[in-house]
Design a protein around this motif. Structure first.
Motif, mmCIF file in Angstrom:
data_model
loop_
_atom_site.group_PDB
_atom_site.id
_atom_site.type_symbol
_atom_site.label_atom_id
_atom_site.label_comp_id
_atom_site.label_asym_id
_atom_site.label_seq_id
_atom_site.Cartn_x
_atom_site.Cartn_y
_atom_site.Cartn_z
ATOM 1 N N UNK A 1 12.459 0.229 -0.681
ATOM 2 C CA UNK A 1 13.095 1.171 -1.422
ATOM 3 C C UNK A 1 12.182 1.763 -2.769
ATOM 4 N N UNK A 2 11.187 1.257 -2.844
ATOM 5 C CA UNK A 2 10.324 1.354 -4.042
ATOM 6 C C UNK A 2 9.491 2.775 -3.565
ATOM 7 N N UNK A 3 9.080 3.351 -4.659
ATOM 8 C CA UNK A 3 8.334 4.802 -4.366
ATOM 9 C C UNK A 3 7.203 4.093 -4.780
ATOM 10 N N UNK A 4 6.004 4.852 -3.887
ATOM 11 C CA UNK A 4 4.712 4.624 -3.944
ATOM 12 C C UNK A 4 3.698 5.922 -3.385
ATOM 13 N N UNK A 5 2.638 6.113 -3.806
ATOM 14 C CA UNK A 5 1.818 7.150 -3.183
ATOM 15 C C UNK A 5 1.785 7.102 -1.928
ATOM 16 N N UNK A 6 1.920 8.499 -1.061
ATOM 17 C CA UNK A 6 1.973 8.427 0.210
ATOM 18 C C UNK A 6 0.558 7.719 1.110
ATOM 19 N N UNK A 7 -0.378 7.921 0.261
ATOM 20 C CA UNK A 7 -1.644 7.181 0.706
ATOM 21 C C UNK A 7 -1.591 5.525 1.009
ATOM 22 N N UNK A 8 -0.675 5.069 0.231
ATOM 23 C CA UNK A 8 -0.515 3.582 0.110
ATOM 24 C C UNK A 8 0.313 3.174 1.215
ATOM 25 N N UNK A 9 1.169 3.911 2.080
ATOM 26 C CA UNK A 9 2.450 3.449 2.831
ATOM 27 C C UNK A 9 1.870 4.074 4.385
ATOM 28 N N UNK A 10 2.399 3.272 5.223
ATOM 29 C CA UNK A 10 2.256 3.577 6.612
ATOM 30 C C UNK A 10 3.523 4.481 7.270
ATOM 31 N N UNK A 11 3.212 5.540 7.988
ATOM 32 C CA UNK A 11 4.126 6.716 8.337
ATOM 33 C C UNK A 11 4.317 6.170 9.712
ATOM 34 N N UNK A 12 5.752 5.920 10.003
ATOM 35 C CA UNK A 12 6.192 5.564 11.302
ATOM 36 C C UNK A 12 6.994 6.931 12.044
#
Length: 95
Positions: A15-26
């Motif tokens: 539940x932490x916010x992060x830049x979209x580029x750092x996350x994996x989309x599912x």
């Protein structure tokens, strides 16, 4: 002032916010058996509703335990998330 560069998303695991580029989309897609499952979308190009997750086993396990994938992807039944787990463990062994 926004400390992130570009769009910001929330990890469904921690539940932490992060830049979209750092996350994996599912997204919901076909699993290995052809049935609907939660599958990774590393290119972020798959159509439909997506959820974002830090690409770590810890955040994946939190999301599974909290049943966050079905809630974030707005599906009524619990979908298997095994393809995402396999993607993350394969990715971890490659590094």
């Amino acid at each position: 002032m926004n400390p992130y560069v570009g769009p910001v998303r929330t990890c469904v695991g921690c539940r932490q916010r992060a830049a979209k580029s750092e996350l994996l989309r599912v997204v919901v897609g076909p699993g290995s058996d052809g049935r609907p499952a939660v599958v990774p979308d590393p290119a972020s190009t798959a159509p439909g509703r997506g959820a974002h997750l830090h690409p770590t086993v810890e955040c994946y396990e939190l999301a599974v335990r909290r049943r966050a994938f079905s809630r974030a992807l707005r599906v009524k039944e619990g979908l298997p998330a095994v393809p995402v787990g396999e993607h993350l463990t394969t990715r971890a062994t490659d590094q």
